[in-house]
Design a protein around this motif. Sequence first.
Motif, PDB file in Angstrom:
ATOM      1  N   HIS A   1      14.566   7.627  -5.084  1.00  0.00           N
ATOM      2  CA  HIS A   1      13.511   6.861  -4.417  1.00  0.00           C
ATOM      3  C   HIS A   1      13.841   6.538  -2.962  1.00  0.00           C
ATOM      4  O   HIS A   1      12.973   6.129  -2.208  1.00  0.00           O
TER       5      HIS A   1
ATOM      6  N   SER B   1      -6.031   2.876  -1.191  1.00  0.00           N
ATOM      7  CA  SER B   1      -5.174   3.601  -2.114  1.00  0.00           C
ATOM      8  C   SER B   1      -5.567   3.317  -3.561  1.00  0.00           C
ATOM      9  O   SER B   1      -5.815   2.164  -3.925  1.00  0.00           O
TER      10      SER B   1
ATOM     11  N   ARG C   1      10.288   2.683  -2.616  1.00  0.00           N
ATOM     12  CA  ARG C   1      10.731   3.140  -1.306  1.00  0.00           C
ATOM     13  C   ARG C   1      11.061   1.948  -0.407  1.00  0.00           C
ATOM     14  O   ARG C   1      12.019   1.976   0.353  1.00  0.00           O
TER      15      ARG C   1
ATOM     16  N   ASP D   1       2.361   1.802  -6.165  1.00  0.00           N
ATOM     17  CA  ASP D   1       3.112   2.979  -6.586  1.00  0.00           C
ATOM     18  C   ASP D   1       4.501   2.956  -5.950  1.00  0.00           C
ATOM     19  O   ASP D   1       4.625   2.981  -4.723  1.00  0.00           O
TER      20      ASP D   1
ATOM     21  N   ASN E   1       6.658   5.168  -5.624  1.00  0.00           N
ATOM     22  CA  ASN E   1       7.062   6.424  -5.001  1.00  0.00           C
ATOM     23  C   ASN E   1       6.639   6.525  -3.537  1.00  0.00           C
ATOM     24  O   ASN E   1       7.078   7.435  -2.827  1.00  0.00           O
ATOM     25  N   TYR E   2       5.759   5.630  -3.096  1.00  0.00           N
ATOM     26  CA  TYR E   2       5.254   5.694  -1.726  1.00  0.00           C
ATOM     27  C   TYR E   2       5.162   4.279  -1.156  1.00  0.00           C
ATOM     28  O   TYR E   2       4.933   3.316  -1.870  1.00  0.00           O
ATOM     29  N   GLY E   3       5.295   4.182   0.164  1.00  0.00           N
ATOM     30  CA  GLY E   3       4.992   2.920   0.843  1.00  0.00           C
ATOM     31  C   GLY E   3       5.829   1.746   0.386  1.00  0.00           C
ATOM     32  O   GLY E   3       7.000   1.878   0.054  1.00  0.00           O
ATOM     33  N   ASP E   4       5.199   0.553   0.358  1.00  0.00           N
ATOM     34  CA  ASP E   4       5.908  -0.668  -0.024  1.00  0.00           C
ATOM     35  C   ASP E   4       5.276  -1.270  -1.268  1.00  0.00           C
ATOM     36  O   ASP E   4       4.131  -0.971  -1.619  1.00  0.00           O
TER      37      ASP E   4
ATOM     38  N   THR F   1      -4.254   7.314   4.050  1.00  0.00           N
ATOM     39  CA  THR F   1      -4.691   8.656   4.407  1.00  0.00           C
ATOM     40  C   THR F   1      -6.201   8.796   4.355  1.00  0.00           C
ATOM     41  O   THR F   1      -6.902   8.047   3.662  1.00  0.00           O
TER      42      THR F   1
ATOM     43  N   SER G   1       0.864  -1.179   0.000  1.00  0.00           N
ATOM     44  CA  SER G   1       0.000   0.000   0.000  1.00  0.00           C
ATOM     45  C   SER G   1       0.897   1.224   0.000  1.00  0.00           C
ATOM     46  O   SER G   1       1.992   1.187   0.547  1.00  0.00           O
ATOM     47  N   ASN G   2       0.435   2.335  -0.629  1.00  0.00           N
ATOM     48  CA  ASN G   2       1.281   3.525  -0.619  1.00  0.00           C
ATOM     49  C   ASN G   2       0.827   4.555   0.399  1.00  0.00           C
ATOM     50  O   ASN G   2       1.526   5.517   0.649  1.00  0.00           O
ATOM     51  N   CYS G   3      -0.349   4.384   0.969  1.00  0.00           N
ATOM     52  CA  CYS G   3      -0.786   5.332   1.992  1.00  0.00           C
ATOM     53  C   CYS G   3      -2.067   4.830   2.646  1.00  0.00           C
ATOM     54  O   CYS G   3      -2.777   4.007   2.089  1.00  0.00           O
TER      55      CYS G   3
END
Length: 519
Positions: free
Chosen positions: A452, A330, A360, A335, A337-340, A323, A319-321
């Motif tokens: 990254h 998500s 990341r 993605d 660029n975020y998370g795992d 929020t 998951s990247n967030c």
Amino acid sequence: MYNYDNFNDLLEHRQHLPFGNEIRSCLMFRQLPLITSDQPDYAENITCLRQLTQALATKLETEILRKNRNSKHNRMGALYCQLNDVWIAPSWSSIDFNGNYKFLHYWAKEFMKPISIIAHSNKSTNDVEITVIRDTIEKSPLTFNIIRNTFLYNTLAPTKIYAAKTISIKPNSVLSADTFQLESNLDPKTYFYEILLKDGRGNILDSTPFNTIDQIGIVSKNNLWNSFTDVRFSITIGKSIRTETVQNIKRIAHHASIAIIAGNNENEAALVQNWYNTKPEQKRFEKEHRLLYNATINDKLRKFYKHPSRPDPLTSSPSNCDTIEDDFISPQPQDPNYGDIHFYKYFRDWSDPDVYPIPRFSSEYGFQSLPQKSAWDKIMYNHDNFNDLLEHRQHLPFGNEIRSCLIFRQLPLITSDQPDYAENIIYFSQLTQALATKLETEILRKNRNSKHNTMGALYCQLNDVWIAPSWSSINFNGNYKILHYWAKEFMKPISIIAHSNKSTNDVEITVIRDSCYKI
């Protein structure tokens, strides 16, 4: 040791038990692999195997002594020899001269617990004898339950049958080996089960490896709920899951070896990317996903697991967030660029460095291989065919075709009618797994300082629950595959990585240093 010292000579010199080294070898090689002094990493391997043998043997003898306290011999005490050392030498100690714990000392903290459950096989009756030890003064439940959760297997997602079977056991119970077999009316190709041991209060009693992997530096990911699970959420189910979540978090949250903890594995990605044709009922699935994983599991995770030194728990991995803006689902779980992320793209060329994403954090990646031939030989009957068994135990859709594709991109083509086919396909599968995992791991490690900022990588997976094609680097019997030997090298704190750059036709050299001390 001085630079001119030889390890074997020093071992012989400091061995004060007559024939001590021969005795050590005899003890080890009754159950563990034979290694010789001309093999690479001999000193490390002989040390590890020796400690493992000591721990296994002492654990067994201690358990036998403890469980016979109420026998006719009325055995009331047992002191293993010895606690610590006066010099660096072969000895009986569980703590060495420098104060470092050996395997035995970590294990002793478990098998000497006041409340212990001991399971030993009885060769004469083919039974499993269960003994409950209670060395506490306060009252505690003396009835324990074996919970058997039965699953219906299909190629996409195992479906849990909620009518779990409970087997109550009391101290000094004897269970037939049939207890651990599926009912006769269930086809083992279609059904399987897991076993949980709980005490009379409902607490899970689990002998986990976390204490050991904390100490030896293995990092893990822990998912608290099943993969690809469709649950019709209800108040009853929610209450049960909250209780189970709290029990598990209290049991494992303090372990340093857990890099990521998540409410589930890949359920969010499966939902968003429509892996299982959930679109027709998308709103229902999204609602129940939020109820189960965010409002129920993660609500407890935030209370019992959150700590300033750790990343927040994930609703799902990858998951990247999590929020509020995305309402806890998500739109792009993978993605980079975020998370795992998880990466399993089997039909691409594994030898091409450009194939692999630079995220990341990569919490899952890997490639299948086959266990050693000796492992298969232990489970095969004379009438079994290796290829048929391989097909039967391959639970990844098109897994055997994927394995062949991965192998024959770089290695020779072999067919099942060739001599020694089984040995060759096993070797090639393990070699491909090691080469591909090494390359991907090196790419992830060398990009730590890239844009990254890749800060972690967990290859999938360490060990196995049965003898079958899998992603593991250690097979069910504890034997290392090629990957595990290689991983000890390519995961070293100080590494030199050389990769070709196709666009410039250069060789890029990267030096990795994950150590704190000066070089």
